[in-house]
Design a protein around this motif. Sequence first.
Motif, short mmCIF file in Angstrom:
data_model
loop_
_atom_site.label_atom_id
_atom_site.label_comp_id
_atom_site.label_asym_id
_atom_site.label_seq_id
_atom_site.Cartn_x
_atom_site.Cartn_y
_atom_site.Cartn_z
N GLY A 33 -4.82 13.48 -7.42
CA GLY A 33 -4.88 13.67 -5.88
C GLY A 33 -5.22 12.50 -5.39
O GLY A 33 -5.74 12.32 -4.06
N PHE A 34 -5.45 11.40 -5.89
CA PHE A 34 -5.71 10.03 -5.62
C PHE A 34 -4.90 8.99 -6.23
O PHE A 34 -4.32 9.53 -7.14
CB PHE A 34 -7.18 9.68 -5.65
CG PHE A 34 -7.98 10.02 -7.15
CD1 PHE A 34 -7.76 9.12 -8.20
CD2 PHE A 34 -8.25 11.29 -7.29
CE1 PHE A 34 -8.22 9.48 -9.21
CE2 PHE A 34 -9.08 11.50 -8.27
CZ PHE A 34 -8.89 10.56 -9.35
N GLY A 35 -4.93 7.71 -5.55
CA GLY A 35 -4.02 6.48 -6.29
C GLY A 35 -4.80 5.78 -7.27
O GLY A 35 -5.92 5.93 -7.76
N GLU A 36 -4.25 4.60 -7.36
CA GLU A 36 -4.54 3.58 -8.24
C GLU A 36 -6.04 3.11 -8.07
O GLU A 36 -6.82 2.78 -8.58
CB GLU A 36 -3.69 2.53 -8.58
CG GLU A 36 -3.98 1.49 -9.64
CD GLU A 36 -4.03 1.93 -11.09
OE1 GLU A 36 -4.46 1.18 -11.83
OE2 GLU A 36 -3.70 3.13 -11.13
N THR A 37 -6.10 2.76 -6.65
CA THR A 37 -7.48 2.10 -6.35
C THR A 37 -8.58 2.99 -6.53
O THR A 37 -9.58 2.57 -7.15
CB THR A 37 -7.49 1.47 -4.52
OG1 THR A 37 -6.14 0.93 -4.68
CG2 THR A 37 -8.60 1.08 -4.29
N SER A 38 -8.38 4.12 -6.22
CA SER A 38 -9.42 5.27 -6.19
C SER A 38 -9.66 5.31 -7.84
O SER A 38 -11.05 5.60 -8.16
CB SER A 38 -9.18 6.60 -5.50
OG SER A 38 -9.04 6.37 -4.18
N ILE A 54 0.69 -1.00 0.13
CA ILE A 54 -0.09 -0.06 0.01
C ILE A 54 0.78 1.30 0.13
O ILE A 54 0.61 2.13 -0.79
CB ILE A 54 -0.89 0.03 1.18
CG1 ILE A 54 -1.71 -1.29 1.34
CG2 ILE A 54 -1.91 1.27 1.43
CD1 ILE A 54 -2.69 -1.54 2.37
N ASN A 55 1.70 1.28 1.03
CA ASN A 55 2.94 2.29 0.94
C ASN A 55 4.05 1.95 1.29
O ASN A 55 4.36 1.34 2.22
CB ASN A 55 2.18 3.46 2.11
CG ASN A 55 3.08 4.66 1.80
OD1 ASN A 55 4.35 4.75 1.82
ND2 ASN A 55 1.93 5.59 1.83
N GLY A 70 0.58 4.92 -1.46
CA GLY A 70 2.10 5.77 -1.37
C GLY A 70 2.28 6.34 -2.88
O GLY A 70 3.23 7.44 -2.88
N TYR A 71 1.69 5.97 -3.73
CA TYR A 71 2.08 6.44 -5.26
C TYR A 71 0.77 6.94 -5.77
O TYR A 71 -0.40 6.47 -5.74
CB TYR A 71 2.52 5.30 -6.09
CG TYR A 71 2.52 5.78 -7.50
CD1 TYR A 71 3.57 6.50 -8.06
CD2 TYR A 71 1.51 5.47 -8.48
CE1 TYR A 71 3.97 7.02 -9.03
CE2 TYR A 71 1.68 6.02 -9.77
CZ TYR A 71 2.78 6.68 -10.20
OH TYR A 71 3.05 7.12 -11.48
N ARG A 72 1.05 8.32 -6.24
CA ARG A 72 0.00 8.93 -7.09
C ARG A 72 0.52 9.38 -8.25
O ARG A 72 1.56 10.14 -8.26
CB ARG A 72 -0.58 10.19 -6.12
CG ARG A 72 -1.79 9.73 -4.86
CD ARG A 72 -1.82 10.91 -4.22
NE ARG A 72 -2.79 10.44 -3.22
CZ ARG A 72 -2.85 9.76 -2.27
NH1 ARG A 72 -1.83 8.96 -2.19
NH2 ARG A 72 -3.88 9.64 -1.41
N GLY A 106 -7.32 2.55 3.20
CA GLY A 106 -6.34 1.91 2.31
C GLY A 106 -5.87 2.64 1.20
O GLY A 106 -4.86 2.99 0.63
N SER A 107 -6.91 3.34 0.50
CA SER A 107 -6.67 4.27 -0.62
C SER A 107 -6.13 5.64 -0.25
O SER A 107 -5.48 5.94 -1.11
CB SER A 107 -7.98 4.54 -1.44
OG SER A 107 -9.20 4.97 -0.58
N TYR A 108 -6.68 6.01 0.77
CA TYR A 108 -5.96 7.35 1.46
C TYR A 108 -4.18 6.91 1.80
O TYR A 108 -3.69 8.04 1.71
CB TYR A 108 -6.88 7.81 2.79
CG TYR A 108 -7.90 8.48 2.47
CD1 TYR A 108 -8.13 9.04 1.41
CD2 TYR A 108 -8.97 8.20 3.42
CE1 TYR A 108 -9.72 9.41 1.09
CE2 TYR A 108 -10.19 8.81 3.47
CZ TYR A 108 -10.68 9.37 2.08
OH TYR A 108 -11.87 9.84 1.87
#
Length: 139
Positions: A54-59, A16-17, A47-49, A42-44
Amino acid sequence: MFYSFGLNPITDFTDINPNSALAEKLRDIYNDDVEMIDVMIGSYAEGYRPPGYGFGETSFQIFIAMASRRLMADRFFTDDFRAEIYSAEGLDWVDDNNFQTVLIRHMPELAGQLEKVENPFFPWDEENEWFLEEYRVRR
């Protein structure tokens, strides 16, 4: 949840991070059970955006899946997107507009600033003093 979206499953908190201190905090909170982590938390914590996001891969994957489902469930975008409902002029108006024209129609003072912008979701350019190199548009 990751399986549903075709994402690689998370097997460790460092997936996740990569920040080991943050991963350890998550590990302590969730009793070393990565399967218990809430999708929102988890999405907040991702670690990678990608640059400019403003959000990562999951979001992002959730957004894409839900946006397409909402569009396909909208009768005005599917079955009723026809001249009998909108009129020929109405269909042309929808086809000839985009986010930039909507912004300018509602905020005419932006016209000069958006005039040379290719993507109004990304309005700044390299000439602005506050432009960050990491946000450069990749064409």
